[in-house]
Design an enzyme around this catalytic site. Structure first.
Site, PDB file in Angstrom:
ATOM      1  N   ASN A 195     -88.939  -6.474   3.890  1.00 20.34           N
ATOM      2  CA  ASN A 195     -88.402  -5.221   4.409  1.00 20.34           C
ATOM      3  C   ASN A 195     -87.192  -4.817   3.565  1.00 20.34           C
ATOM      4  O   ASN A 195     -86.216  -5.567   3.477  1.00 20.34           O
ATOM      5  CB  ASN A 195     -88.005  -5.410   5.874  1.00 20.34           C
ATOM      6  CG  ASN A 195     -87.572  -4.113   6.523  1.00 20.34           C
ATOM      7  OD1 ASN A 195     -86.815  -3.338   5.947  1.00 20.34           O
ATOM      8  ND2 ASN A 195     -88.030  -3.874   7.746  1.00 20.34           N
ATOM      9  N   HIS A 228     -82.582  -2.175   4.196  1.00 25.24           N
ATOM     10  CA  HIS A 228     -81.135  -2.275   4.024  1.00 25.24           C
ATOM     11  C   HIS A 228     -80.679  -2.114   2.582  1.00 25.24           C
ATOM     12  O   HIS A 228     -79.479  -2.003   2.328  1.00 25.24           O
ATOM     13  CB  HIS A 228     -80.620  -3.549   4.675  1.00 25.24           C
ATOM     14  CG  HIS A 228     -80.784  -3.507   6.166  1.00 25.24           C
ATOM     15  ND1 HIS A 228     -80.287  -2.464   6.929  1.00 25.24           N
ATOM     16  CD2 HIS A 228     -81.426  -4.330   7.026  1.00 25.24           C
ATOM     17  CE1 HIS A 228     -80.604  -2.660   8.194  1.00 25.24           C
ATOM     18  NE2 HIS A 228     -81.291  -3.778   8.278  1.00 25.24           N
ATOM     19  N   HIS A 286     -89.047   1.142   7.402  1.00 20.32           N
ATOM     20  CA  HIS A 286     -89.017   1.749   8.733  1.00 20.32           C
ATOM     21  C   HIS A 286     -88.499   3.179   8.603  1.00 20.32           C
ATOM     22  O   HIS A 286     -87.336   3.382   8.284  1.00 20.32           O
ATOM     23  CB  HIS A 286     -88.111   0.922   9.652  1.00 20.32           C
ATOM     24  CG  HIS A 286     -88.062   1.416  11.066  1.00 20.32           C
ATOM     25  ND1 HIS A 286     -87.331   0.762  12.041  1.00 20.32           N
ATOM     26  CD2 HIS A 286     -88.629   2.487  11.688  1.00 20.32           C
ATOM     27  CE1 HIS A 286     -87.463   1.406  13.189  1.00 20.32           C
ATOM     28  NE2 HIS A 286     -88.238   2.470  12.986  1.00 20.32           N
ATOM     29  N   ARG A 302     -87.235   5.830  10.461  1.00 16.86           N
ATOM     30  CA  ARG A 302     -86.693   6.114  11.778  1.00 16.86           C
ATOM     31  C   ARG A 302     -86.547   7.620  11.987  1.00 16.86           C
ATOM     32  O   ARG A 302     -86.419   8.390  11.036  1.00 16.86           O
ATOM     33  CB  ARG A 302     -85.334   5.435  11.950  1.00 16.86           C
ATOM     34  CG  ARG A 302     -85.376   3.925  11.901  1.00 16.86           C
ATOM     35  CD  ARG A 302     -83.998   3.350  12.154  1.00 16.86           C
ATOM     36  NE  ARG A 302     -83.571   3.618  13.510  1.00 16.86           N
ATOM     37  CZ  ARG A 302     -83.473   2.673  14.473  1.00 16.86           C
ATOM     38  NH1 ARG A 302     -83.750   1.415  14.200  1.00 16.86           N
ATOM     39  NH2 ARG A 302     -83.084   3.002  15.684  1.00 16.86           N
ATOM     40  N   ARG A 316     -81.810   7.050   9.101  1.00 14.76           N
ATOM     41  CA  ARG A 316     -80.524   6.422   8.784  1.00 14.76           C
ATOM     42  C   ARG A 316     -80.567   5.597   7.502  1.00 14.76           C
ATOM     43  O   ARG A 316     -79.532   5.324   6.912  1.00 14.76           O
ATOM     44  CB  ARG A 316     -80.053   5.532   9.936  1.00 14.76           C
ATOM     45  CG  ARG A 316     -80.916   4.302  10.170  1.00 14.76           C
ATOM     46  CD  ARG A 316     -80.342   3.418  11.260  1.00 14.76           C
ATOM     47  NE  ARG A 316     -80.266   4.124  12.545  1.00 14.76           N
ATOM     48  CZ  ARG A 316     -79.942   3.507  13.680  1.00 14.76           C
ATOM     49  NH1 ARG A 316     -79.629   2.233  13.673  1.00 14.76           N
ATOM     50  NH2 ARG A 316     -79.924   4.183  14.809  1.00 14.76           N
ATOM     51  N   GLU A 320     -93.135   0.796   9.407  1.00 11.95           N
ATOM     52  CA  GLU A 320     -92.690   0.679  10.783  1.00 11.95           C
ATOM     53  C   GLU A 320     -92.331   2.063  11.296  1.00 11.95           C
ATOM     54  O   GLU A 320     -91.718   2.859  10.583  1.00 11.95           O
ATOM     55  CB  GLU A 320     -91.471  -0.247  10.879  1.00 11.95           C
ATOM     56  CG  GLU A 320     -91.775  -1.684  10.494  1.00 11.95           C
ATOM     57  CD  GLU A 320     -90.573  -2.588  10.637  1.00 11.95           C
ATOM     58  OE1 GLU A 320     -90.766  -3.819  10.675  1.00 11.95           O
ATOM     59  OE2 GLU A 320     -89.432  -2.081  10.701  1.00 11.95           O
ATOM     60  N   THR A 367     -80.011  -2.055  14.890  1.00 16.49           N
ATOM     61  CA  THR A 367     -81.337  -2.365  14.377  1.00 16.49           C
ATOM     62  C   THR A 367     -82.265  -2.492  15.580  1.00 16.49           C
ATOM     63  O   THR A 367     -81.810  -2.420  16.728  1.00 16.49           O
ATOM     64  CB  THR A 367     -81.319  -3.657  13.536  1.00 16.49           C
ATOM     65  OG1 THR A 367     -82.608  -3.850  12.934  1.00 16.49           O
ATOM     66  CG2 THR A 367     -80.975  -4.872  14.388  1.00 16.49           C
ATOM     67  N   THR A 368     -83.549  -2.658  15.349  1.00 18.08           N
ATOM     68  CA  THR A 368     -84.505  -2.712  16.445  1.00 18.08           C
ATOM     69  C   THR A 368     -84.174  -3.866  17.379  1.00 18.08           C
ATOM     70  O   THR A 368     -84.040  -5.015  16.953  1.00 18.08           O
ATOM     71  CB  THR A 368     -85.934  -2.882  15.907  1.00 18.08           C
ATOM     72  OG1 THR A 368     -86.212  -1.816  15.003  1.00 18.08           O
ATOM     73  CG2 THR A 368     -86.943  -2.855  17.038  1.00 18.08           C
ATOM     74  N   GLU A 400     -96.966  -8.117  15.881  1.00 25.07           N
ATOM     75  CA  GLU A 400     -95.847  -8.781  15.227  1.00 25.07           C
ATOM     76  C   GLU A 400     -94.929  -9.288  16.317  1.00 25.07           C
ATOM     77  O   GLU A 400     -94.342  -8.499  17.067  1.00 25.07           O
ATOM     78  CB  GLU A 400     -95.090  -7.842  14.279  1.00 25.07           C
ATOM     79  CG  GLU A 400     -93.936  -8.545  13.576  1.00 25.07           C
ATOM     80  CD  GLU A 400     -93.264  -7.705  12.500  1.00 25.07           C
ATOM     81  OE1 GLU A 400     -92.060  -7.913  12.265  1.00 25.07           O
ATOM     82  OE2 GLU A 400     -93.945  -6.843  11.908  1.00 25.07           O
ATOM     83  N   HIS A 418     -88.025 -10.730  12.572  1.00 24.06           N
ATOM     84  CA  HIS A 418     -86.730 -10.315  13.098  1.00 24.06           C
ATOM     85  C   HIS A 418     -85.810 -11.524  13.192  1.00 24.06           C
ATOM     86  O   HIS A 418     -86.050 -12.467  13.933  1.00 24.06           O
ATOM     87  CB  HIS A 418     -86.802  -9.633  14.464  1.00 24.06           C
ATOM     88  CG  HIS A 418     -85.624  -8.724  14.722  1.00 24.06           C
ATOM     89  ND1 HIS A 418     -85.510  -7.470  14.167  1.00 24.06           N
ATOM     90  CD2 HIS A 418     -84.498  -8.897  15.441  1.00 24.06           C
ATOM     91  CE1 HIS A 418     -84.374  -6.905  14.552  1.00 24.06           C
ATOM     92  NE2 HIS A 418     -83.742  -7.756  15.310  1.00 24.06           N
TER      93      HIS A 418
END
Length: 251
Positions: free
Chosen positions: A10, A13, A53, A55, A59, A80, A110-111, A161, A200
């Site tokens: 992922n 970031h 992801h 969103r 962001r 995602e 975060t999620t 997941e 995660h």
């Protein structure tokens, strides 16, 4: 049986760092770091998929990133997304290899926690049907709750997941208990024909304790890899994860 545990990296970031300075000037010639370069570095290090992801608040990952990566990466894309009409339309156009449906809260960093599939079965079923018919395999990001596993299978998802955030945040007896919950969820999901992924909060330090969970096919890891890469680079950070992941044995 020893078979390779796949790694999805992922890179959200990396985009977070970019957005800290260039949020309003993404077209500038000096924008850095490059989300594409991060993806290509991850691929070169052996990532089997690239996770991003998109969103609702954009962001970190933005629409342009999704279209660029879909054209340029050589491996699979895992998108995602929250189950909203706007993001669903983008997913249907882009046709990522995988979609992972996640909950979204604009106030969260975060999620946090898994998706409530049980409470949203019909809405999710409609989106899963469209995506799967469009050539995208769909996963539900869920807590290791048996009812959520059953509901994911009922709505036609190909994968789940398992949210490992609670496992990662606990220690000692509580972590052992959460690992047992993950194990039971994986066993049920596998019996229902679901591919079992997890992610995660995973690190090279806590991964060995996760490996009591059977049937794991792919781990999606982001923050720990990006954080480590600040000091040693993306390729070395991924190599360190791979060294641990390659000790995993499936039943």
């Amino acid at each position: 049986m020893r078979s390779q545990l796949l790694l999805g990296v992922n890179i959200d970031h990396v985009a977070t760092l970019r957005q800290a300075r260039y949020r309003t000037m993404l077209g500038a010639h000096n924008v850095e770091p490059s989300i594409l370069q991060a993806a290509l570095e991850a691929e070169a290090a052996g990532a089997q998929s690239i996770t991003i992801h998109l969103r609702a608040d954009r962001r970190h990952i933005v629409d342009e990133d999704v279209y660029l990566l879909r054209k340029k990466i050589g491996t699979k894309m895992n998108l995602e997304m929250g189950n909203t009409p706007e993001i669903l339309a983008i997913a249907l156009e882009v046709k990522p290899d995988f979609v992972c449906m996640v909950p979204e809260n604009r106030e969260e960093v975060t999620t946090e926690g898994g998706l409530d599939v049980v409470g949203q079965k019909e809405l999710l079923r409609a989106s899963v049907s469209q995506l799967e018919a469009n050539g995208t395999r769909v996963s539900m990001f869920i807590d290791p709750d048996l009812d959520q596993i059953r509901a994911s299978a009922e709505i036609g998802a190909s994968m789940v997941e398992l949210h490992t955030g609670t496992f990662a945040n606990e220690q000692g007896k509580k972590r052992t208990q959460e690992a047992a919950r993950l194990k039971a969820a994986a066993e049920l999901g596998h019996s229902l024909g679901l591919q079992i992924n997890a992610g995660h909060g995973l690190t090279v330090a806590n991964l060995p304790e996760l490996f009591i969970v059977p049937h794991l096919a792919e781990l999606n890891i982001g923050h720990s890899i990006v954080a480590r890469s600040v000091f040693v680079g993306m390729r070395q950070a991924i190599a360190e994860f791979r060294a641990v992941m390659d000790t995993y044995t499936r039943p």
